[in-house]
Design an enzyme around this catalytic site. Structure first.
Site, PDB file in Angstrom:
ATOM      1  N   ASP A 186       0.842  -1.200   0.000  1.00 47.88           N
ATOM      2  CA  ASP A 186       0.000   0.000   0.000  1.00 47.88           C
ATOM      3  C   ASP A 186       0.879   1.254   0.000  1.00 47.88           C
ATOM      4  O   ASP A 186       0.652   2.178   0.779  1.00 47.88           O
ATOM      5  CB  ASP A 186      -0.951  -0.033   1.203  1.00 47.88           C
ATOM      6  CG  ASP A 186      -1.972   1.113   1.159  1.00 47.88           C
ATOM      7  OD1 ASP A 186      -2.105   1.752   0.094  1.00 47.88           O
ATOM      8  OD2 ASP A 186      -2.611   1.371   2.193  1.00 47.88           O
ATOM      9  N   ASP A 206      -2.923   9.023  10.044  1.00 52.03           N
ATOM     10  CA  ASP A 206      -3.645   8.239   9.055  1.00 52.03           C
ATOM     11  C   ASP A 206      -4.915   7.638   9.658  1.00 52.03           C
ATOM     12  O   ASP A 206      -4.890   7.112  10.773  1.00 52.03           O
ATOM     13  CB  ASP A 206      -2.696   7.111   8.606  1.00 52.03           C
ATOM     14  CG  ASP A 206      -3.200   6.362   7.393  1.00 52.03           C
ATOM     15  OD1 ASP A 206      -3.437   7.007   6.366  1.00 52.03           O
ATOM     16  OD2 ASP A 206      -3.341   5.130   7.480  1.00 52.03           O
ATOM     17  N   LEU A 216      -8.670   4.079  13.535  1.00 54.71           N
ATOM     18  CA  LEU A 216      -7.754   3.838  14.652  1.00 54.71           C
ATOM     19  C   LEU A 216      -8.521   3.789  15.979  1.00 54.71           C
ATOM     20  O   LEU A 216      -8.248   2.952  16.841  1.00 54.71           O
ATOM     21  CB  LEU A 216      -6.694   4.955  14.688  1.00 54.71           C
ATOM     22  CG  LEU A 216      -5.832   5.079  15.943  1.00 54.71           C
ATOM     23  CD1 LEU A 216      -4.899   3.882  16.057  1.00 54.71           C
ATOM     24  CD2 LEU A 216      -5.007   6.372  15.914  1.00 54.71           C
ATOM     25  N   ASN A 231      -3.120   2.698  12.624  1.00 56.62           N
ATOM     26  CA  ASN A 231      -4.344   1.894  12.661  1.00 56.62           C
ATOM     27  C   ASN A 231      -4.000   0.426  12.427  1.00 56.62           C
ATOM     28  O   ASN A 231      -4.663  -0.465  12.931  1.00 56.62           O
ATOM     29  CB  ASN A 231      -5.323   2.373  11.587  1.00 56.62           C
ATOM     30  CG  ASN A 231      -6.499   1.425  11.442  1.00 56.62           C
ATOM     31  OD1 ASN A 231      -7.313   1.306  12.343  1.00 56.62           O
ATOM     32  ND2 ASN A 231      -6.560   0.714  10.323  1.00 56.62           N
ATOM     33  N   ARG A 259       0.922  13.674  10.251  1.00 61.09           N
ATOM     34  CA  ARG A 259      -0.364  13.535   9.577  1.00 61.09           C
ATOM     35  C   ARG A 259      -0.855  12.159  10.037  1.00 61.09           C
ATOM     36  O   ARG A 259      -0.203  11.132   9.783  1.00 61.09           O
ATOM     37  CB  ARG A 259      -0.158  13.587   8.060  1.00 61.09           C
ATOM     38  CG  ARG A 259      -1.445  13.432   7.242  1.00 61.09           C
ATOM     39  CD  ARG A 259      -1.649  12.014   6.816  1.00 61.09           C
ATOM     40  NE  ARG A 259      -2.780  11.851   5.912  1.00 61.09           N
ATOM     41  CZ  ARG A 259      -3.233  10.667   5.534  1.00 61.09           C
ATOM     42  NH1 ARG A 259      -2.666   9.566   5.951  1.00 61.09           N
ATOM     43  NH2 ARG A 259      -4.262  10.578   4.725  1.00 61.09           N
ATOM     44  N   GLN A 264      -2.909  -5.675   5.895  1.00 61.18           N
ATOM     45  CA  GLN A 264      -2.776  -4.599   6.884  1.00 61.18           C
ATOM     46  C   GLN A 264      -3.628  -4.900   8.116  1.00 61.18           C
ATOM     47  O   GLN A 264      -4.685  -4.294   8.325  1.00 61.18           O
ATOM     48  CB  GLN A 264      -3.203  -3.260   6.263  1.00 61.18           C
ATOM     49  CG  GLN A 264      -2.274  -2.790   5.150  1.00 61.18           C
ATOM     50  CD  GLN A 264      -2.861  -1.629   4.357  1.00 61.18           C
ATOM     51  OE1 GLN A 264      -4.026  -1.677   3.969  1.00 61.18           O
ATOM     52  NE2 GLN A 264      -2.067  -0.611   4.101  1.00 61.18           N
ATOM     53  N   HIS A 298      -3.184  12.479  -2.214  1.00 54.18           N
ATOM     54  CA  HIS A 298      -2.502  11.328  -2.795  1.00 54.18           C
ATOM     55  C   HIS A 298      -3.428  10.141  -3.017  1.00 54.18           C
ATOM     56  O   HIS A 298      -3.021   9.160  -3.618  1.00 54.18           O
ATOM     57  CB  HIS A 298      -1.350  10.920  -1.871  1.00 54.18           C
ATOM     58  CG  HIS A 298      -1.842  10.431  -0.547  1.00 54.18           C
ATOM     59  ND1 HIS A 298      -2.487  11.260   0.359  1.00 54.18           N
ATOM     60  CD2 HIS A 298      -1.837   9.206   0.016  1.00 54.18           C
ATOM     61  CE1 HIS A 298      -2.840  10.538   1.419  1.00 54.18           C
ATOM     62  NE2 HIS A 298      -2.453   9.301   1.240  1.00 54.18           N
ATOM     63  N   GLU A 352      -6.520  12.682   9.376  1.00 51.91           N
ATOM     64  CA  GLU A 352      -7.382  12.265   8.267  1.00 51.91           C
ATOM     65  C   GLU A 352      -8.676  11.714   8.872  1.00 51.91           C
ATOM     66  O   GLU A 352      -8.706  10.598   9.379  1.00 51.91           O
ATOM     67  CB  GLU A 352      -6.694  11.172   7.435  1.00 51.91           C
ATOM     68  CG  GLU A 352      -7.528  10.773   6.239  1.00 51.91           C
ATOM     69  CD  GLU A 352      -7.140   9.418   5.638  1.00 51.91           C
ATOM     70  OE1 GLU A 352      -7.436   9.206   4.456  1.00 51.91           O
ATOM     71  OE2 GLU A 352      -6.551   8.571   6.339  1.00 51.91           O
TER      72      GLU A 352
HETATM   73  C1  GLC Z   1      -5.251   6.448   4.425  1.00 47.88           C
HETATM   74  C2  GLC Z   1      -4.216   6.869   3.417  1.00 47.88           C
HETATM   75  C3  GLC Z   1      -4.178   5.871   2.310  1.00 47.88           C
HETATM   76  C4  GLC Z   1      -3.848   4.506   2.882  1.00 47.88           C
HETATM   77  C5  GLC Z   1      -4.830   4.131   3.986  1.00 47.88           C
HETATM   78  C6  GLC Z   1      -4.362   2.931   4.745  1.00 47.88           C
HETATM   79  O1  GLC Z   1      -6.530   6.512   3.911  1.00 47.88           O
HETATM   80  O2  GLC Z   1      -4.475   8.166   2.968  1.00 47.88           O
HETATM   81  O3  GLC Z   1      -3.260   6.225   1.322  1.00 47.88           O
HETATM   82  O4  GLC Z   1      -3.915   3.530   1.889  1.00 47.88           O
HETATM   83  O5  GLC Z   1      -4.974   5.158   4.925  1.00 47.88           O
HETATM   84  O6  GLC Z   1      -3.218   3.230   5.503  1.00 47.88           O
END
Ligand code: GLC
Length: 559
Positions: A65, A205, A210, A107, A203, A173, A317, A250
């Site tokens: 990823d 994620d 999480l 997470n 930043r 993951q 991104h 995020e």
């Molecule tokens: C967030 C990121 C993304 C990633 C996902 C899992 O959404 O922005 O790019 O794939 O988390 O970590």
């Protein structure tokens, strides 16, 4: 205006720039961007006016990823360089007046992380409870997966113990069990480590994922009754380790829920959050040439603490998600900006960059960036936006916008000396290829998009009322126009944007002003007097935009 405050809560009017080291600049010629290459390009970023770099994950990774599947939280992916190289980047960035933050991806880990390797091997592993397991057959969870083209369940069974582990993203993951205090200790330790090396924050994620405890067994979840207490604790920890650190979260949720992630009126959880709602309504407005949806979204933004901040953006991104629009609205945006199926992903987003979506119309592209920088909040750019890069649809899905940065018109766009077939990603071909879109050419061209972006950034930084001030929509008669006023103490700025192709004349009144005030253009030369009731009528080109400082007779601000 208390200008000195802006050096304190620096994130309130920062210019954030996100980049992926592996696609930015390859200095050792192996086809992969590296930290040495990034160091060589810090002057480009400083010259652009960036004040905070956001580095996408640079840690050792299983590579499924794009770095968001980490195998070691304390290292640097050896393809990118060493920890020493990273420290050199951080130090040099700071010397150029830029702070550096990085993705904190906690997470989940990669399934190759030593914790998970141990955890999956046996129910007796000391790391077993670092992850979330269930022994009984899971129900259908296909509607809960984040990447519906790849996964159909959030549970995956392992052979070793016959149990299932939780994974909201890819099955490679596995989700960490944040209800486990040992996991929380590890997360704090990871943060402390990078802060000690000089980062100014993270930043964060996938924050809602999480904090979520669904799937965790009841006894375990009872040990973790209030996830927001945990977010609060993380912020407090950050503050103890570095007073100026930030958490940029995020959180792609409706505004009402985002308020909680800021820590409500106390503003003591996430420092900043991306404004996904306004981003999506902006595209709906662009598709309709009607500023209404954008205006409504800005007006609906909840009150937040003066210490908190929105991160504004028009591209990131990931896929350009349109998940908060209704099906019909999304269909409108798809029809306008990504009609082919190959331009869409996950039934909710577009995989294109802004200039191709605007059919390459430079007036429209500039209007959108003018809008972005004039909205209340802290703008966040994705690398390549400053020169108007396009996408590589053939790369597919989210990789379409993660192509190598285009530095020159030469081979590989100046990204790397390696043979083209050895690059980490192919360079964009066609009309947006480096031959037509690159930094070197635009640096020398005063009319380039790059020059325009520098101007916008300079003005944004000179107008802290944009990041700090109150926001008010101004009444005017044209649906295609957004007119707004940002005020902070005695500073005030009016911005007027025409989302339509027709030139217009826009009458409006600036509240609290009279014939003793005038409007000074900030993106061009021009001065417009206000009438005694504060009214004025302004001309706007098709896709035109103007930033106007409200100036009183006794103003001492530099124009
Ligand atoms: C967030 C990121 C993304 C990633 C996902 C899992 O959404 O922005 O790019 O794939 O988390 O970590």
């Amino acid at each position: 205006m208390r200008i000195t405050d802006t050096a304190d809560l620096w994130w309130k009017n920062a210019v954030v720039y996100c980049l992926d080291v592996q696609t930015y600049m390859d200095w050792n010629g192996d086809g992969v961007g590296d930290l040495e290459g990034l160091a060589q390009r810090l002057d480009h970023l400083a010259d652009l006016g960036v004040t905070c770099l956001w580095l996408m994950p640079f840690y050792p990774t299983a590579g499924v990823d794009d770095g968001y599947d980490i195998t070691d939280y304390y290292g640097v992916d050896p393809r990118l360089g060493s920890l020493g190289d990273l420290v050199e980047v951080i130090r040099t960035a700071k010397d150029r007046g830029m702070r550096v933050i990085a993705d904190l991806v906690v997470n989940h880990t990669s399934d190759q992380h030593p914790w998970f390797r141990s955890a999956r091997a046996s129910t007796d592993s000391p790391y077993r409870d670092f992850y979330v397991w269930r022994g009984d057959e899971p129900p259908d969870t296909s509607d809960q997966v984040v990447f519906p083209d790849q996964e159909d369940s959030i549970w995956e069974r392992t052979e070793e113990t016959g149990e299932w582990y939780l994974h909201k993203f890819y099955k490679t993951q596995p989700d960490l069990n944040v209800a486990n205090p040992l996991v929380r200790d590890e997360i704090a330790k990871v943060m402390g480590y990078w802060l000690q090396l000089g980062l100014d924050g993270f930043r964060v994620d996938a924050v809602p994922f999480l904090l979520e405890t669904a799937g965790i067994d009841e006894a375990e979840a009872a040990r973790f009754p209030d996830p927001h207490e945990y977010l609060h604790a993380l912020r407090a920890f950050l503050g103890r380790r570095t007073g100026a650190g930030v958490l940029l979260g995020e959180v792609n949720l409706p505004y009402e829920e985002q308020v909680r992630f800021f820590g409500g009126g106390d503003g003591d959880e996430l420092t900043m959050q991306f404004d996904f709602t306004t981003m999506q309504q902006t595209y709906l407005s662009l598709a309709r040439a009607d500023a209404g949806p954008l205006a409504a979204s800005l007006a609906a933004r909840p009150e937040i603490s003066p210490d908190s901040q929105w991160g504004t953006f028009v591209r990131n991104h990931d896929e350009l998600t349109l998940d908060k629009l209704s099906d019909d609205e999304r269909a409108e945006v798809f029809a306008a900006f990504g009609p082919d199926e190959a331009m869409q992903v996950y039934d909710r987003g577009l995989i294109r960059r802004l200039p191709p979506m605007m059919a390459g119309d430079p007036r429209r592209v500039r209007m959108v960036y003018s809008l972005l920088f004039s909205l209340p909040g802290t703008p966040v750019l994705f690398y390549g936006e400053e020169i108007g890069m396009g996408e590589d649809l053939s790369a597919g899905s989210r990789l379409a916008v993660r192509t190598p940065m285009q530095w020159t018109s030469g081979p590989n766009g100046g990204f790397s000396d390696a043979p083209a077939d050895q690059l980490t990603r192919p360079v964009v071909a066609g009309g947006y290829a480096p031959e037509f879109v690159n930094v070197a050419d635009q640096r020398r061209d005063p009319d380039s998009l790059l020059a325009f972006m520098k101007l916008l950034i300079r003005r944004y930084r000179e107008c802290p009322e944009l990041g700090w001030g109150g926001f008010q929509l101004l009444d005017q008669p044209h649906p295609a126009v957004l007119a707004h006023l940002c005020t902070w103490d005695d500073g005030a700025l009016v911005a007027v944007h025409n989302l339509g192709a027709e030139p217009l004349s826009v009458p409006f009144t600036v509240p609290g002003c009279n014939a003793g005030h005038r409007l000074e253009d900030l993106l061009t030369i021009g001065s417009t007097p206000l009438a005694d009731d504060g009214s004025v009528e302004l001309a706007l080109e098709g896709y035109g935009y103007r930033w106007l400082r409200v100036v009183s007779e006794d103003s001492r601000r530099l124009l």
